[in-house]
Design a protein around this motif. Structure first.
Motif, PDB file in Angstrom:
ATOM      1  N   GLY A   1       0.837  -1.211   0.000  1.00  0.00           N
ATOM      2  CA  GLY A   1       0.000   0.000   0.000  1.00  0.00           C
ATOM      3  C   GLY A   1       0.865   1.252   0.000  1.00  0.00           C
TER       4      GLY A   1
ATOM      5  N   LEU B   1      -3.324   0.632   5.960  1.00  0.00           N
ATOM      6  CA  LEU B   1      -3.761   0.347   4.594  1.00  0.00           C
ATOM      7  C   LEU B   1      -3.073  -0.891   4.009  1.00  0.00           C
ATOM      8  CD1 LEU B   1      -4.298   3.922   3.154  1.00  0.00           C
ATOM      9  CD2 LEU B   1      -5.949   2.342   4.187  1.00  0.00           C
TER      10      LEU B   1
ATOM     11  N   THR C   1      -3.139  -4.932   3.714  1.00  0.00           N
ATOM     12  CA  THR C   1      -4.245  -5.883   3.834  1.00  0.00           C
ATOM     13  C   THR C   1      -4.002  -6.859   4.985  1.00  0.00           C
ATOM     14  OG1 THR C   1      -3.221  -7.490   2.372  1.00  0.00           O
ATOM     15  CG2 THR C   1      -4.657  -5.844   1.333  1.00  0.00           C
TER      16      THR C   1
ATOM     17  N   ILE D   1      -3.025  -1.775  -1.827  1.00  0.00           N
ATOM     18  CA  ILE D   1      -3.713  -0.531  -2.191  1.00  0.00           C
ATOM     19  C   ILE D   1      -2.743   0.299  -3.026  1.00  0.00           C
ATOM     20  CG2 ILE D   1      -4.640   1.636  -1.276  1.00  0.00           C
ATOM     21  CD1 ILE D   1      -6.464  -0.338  -0.243  1.00  0.00           C
TER      22      ILE D   1
ATOM     23  N   SER E   1      -5.097   5.717  -3.798  1.00  0.00           N
ATOM     24  CA  SER E   1      -5.160   6.099  -2.381  1.00  0.00           C
ATOM     25  C   SER E   1      -4.487   7.429  -2.095  1.00  0.00           C
ATOM     26  CB  SER E   1      -4.544   5.002  -1.515  1.00  0.00           C
ATOM     27  OG  SER E   1      -3.197   4.758  -1.873  1.00  0.00           O
TER      28      SER E   1
ATOM     29  N   THR F   1      -8.409  -4.075   4.374  1.00  0.00           N
ATOM     30  CA  THR F   1      -7.261  -3.449   5.031  1.00  0.00           C
ATOM     31  C   THR F   1      -7.347  -3.611   6.546  1.00  0.00           C
ATOM     32  OG1 THR F   1      -8.344  -1.314   5.273  1.00  0.00           O
ATOM     33  CG2 THR F   1      -7.088  -1.677   3.236  1.00  0.00           C
TER      34      THR F   1
END
Lengths: 248, 248
Positions: free
Chosen positions: A11, A17, A19, A123, A128, B19
């Motif tokens: 991410g 953020l 996972t 992400i 994001s 997340t």
């Protein structure tokens, strides 16, 4: 035993953020091969939250000030070597492994070498980082499609107007050229643009202007990589947008 | 007390791809307003893993067989009402709230009503569903940009060749039209296409062909929504690609 290489998307550089599957993979890993600021930042935050170091050995293959990054061939050779030695390996990459992350190359190399390998999506910064500046890539009445590209590549042939959002990754160096090219099309010089520097990092900063003004603004403010550039009417939704651009 | 509405991206429907921050928000919520298959699937998996129900009240606003979904205005009114009543609310949305998720509308409405609101990004299906079929959206030598759109919208004006990946969400109904339009451009009728149905679900199935053949293949196989369509040379990397399309 048989090794396993997991290509994990870290991410944008915030532990929250990552996972759930990525977190579990990191906690179970024997070796973590980490690159880029985003990946390293997540490991640091995780160790802080745990209050103790991770069990895994961490191999940092990213760029450091004064040091070159490990070349891609070297990273691939390392993953294959570790996998063949039966190690449980996390290859931690900023964003998503399959969005400008070269995950496909690492997957193919491991598979060709007979090493078990899997991808754990992350992400992407392309979505994001605009989000942290309050910018959705699509929005009813403002944008119904989006394109993600790096720098100047493929900008010239890109159609669409202000309702087709464009996200440029690694685009700071070529910003002036990209803005000029995009302004020539249907978007025009008045099309809103946002630059989000160091998204989720300590140096996060948002600069908003138009295709006609953004290069001069970026020069004046000393805008630097890493940064994500967003072009289109969705930029008007950002709380950072000046009054003359903002959606009422 | 003051309420809080968190617009949480549930990802593609697998608990492991939620997340860490999304998981914590769900566990702390008093009310969860869930839509779409992906969001509901994640809650079910979480309750199974915990072995007990979540503490939150779950309000299901998605489509059910024989029932219409709650209209968007009704969802927004509910979020505002709950937030004003001081409740801690998670609005759980499939994928990412800012990618065709109408998160921007819900955020604006809460903010206008004086309700605290924030966005927690999620893994978008646009990237993670191709990934589960072994398809990266970018790959060195094969693709250096990608565009995400819904159905037929904005396909006509989209430039680029097979090295510019196109992802169509909600594109099954308009597949024949979209394929014809895309084949007219630089991509040509031989450009590879993949359809991934019910990604991460029990009915996951991958169909691969070309812009020239895919509509007939989809009709023959009875391809249905939800499905993600991927167009471009990256499709050749999928292990599901037939030999004549595969990268050696």
């Amino acid at each position: 035993g048989t090794g396993l290489v997991q290509l994990v998307g870290a991410g944008p550089g915030e532990l929250g953020l990552l996972t759930v599957r990525g977190l579990r993979a990191i906690e179970a890993a024997e070796v973590i091969v980490a690159d880029r600021l985003g990946a390293r930042a997540v490991l640091d935050q995780l160790e802080t939250e745990r209050g103790r170091p991770l069990d895994a050995e961490i191999v940092d293959v990213g760029k450091h000030p004064g040091h070159h990054a490990v070349p891609q061939e070297g990273i691939i050779a390392l993953l294959v070597e570790l996998g063949r030695a039966g190690r449980r390996v996390v290859r931690l990459k900023g964003g998503d492994p399959y969005v400008f992350g070269r995950g496909g190359e690492e997957l193919a190399a491991c598979r060709a070498a007979g090493v078990d390998v899997e991808v754990v999506p992350g992400i992407t910064s392309a979505i994001s980082v605009p989000a942290v500046a309050g910018i959705p890539l699509t929005h009813r009445g403002l944008a119904t499609a989006f394109t993600v590209a790096t720098g100047h590549d493929q900008i010239a042939e890109l159609g669409g107007g202000r309702d087709h959002t464009v996200v440029l990754l690694m685009g700071v160096g070529t910003l002036a050229n990209s803005a000029t090219t995009l302004a020539r099309g249907e978007r025009g010089a008045g099309c809103p643009v946002a630059i989000v520097e160091d998204g989720y990092g300590a140096g996060q900063r948002v600069t908003i202007g138009t295709l006609g003004t953004i290069a001069a603004q970026a020069a004046r403010r000393g805008v630097r990589s890493p940064a994500v550039v967003v072009v289109g009417d969705v930029v008007r939704l950002s709380p950072y947008a000046p009054a003359e651009l903002a959606v009422d």
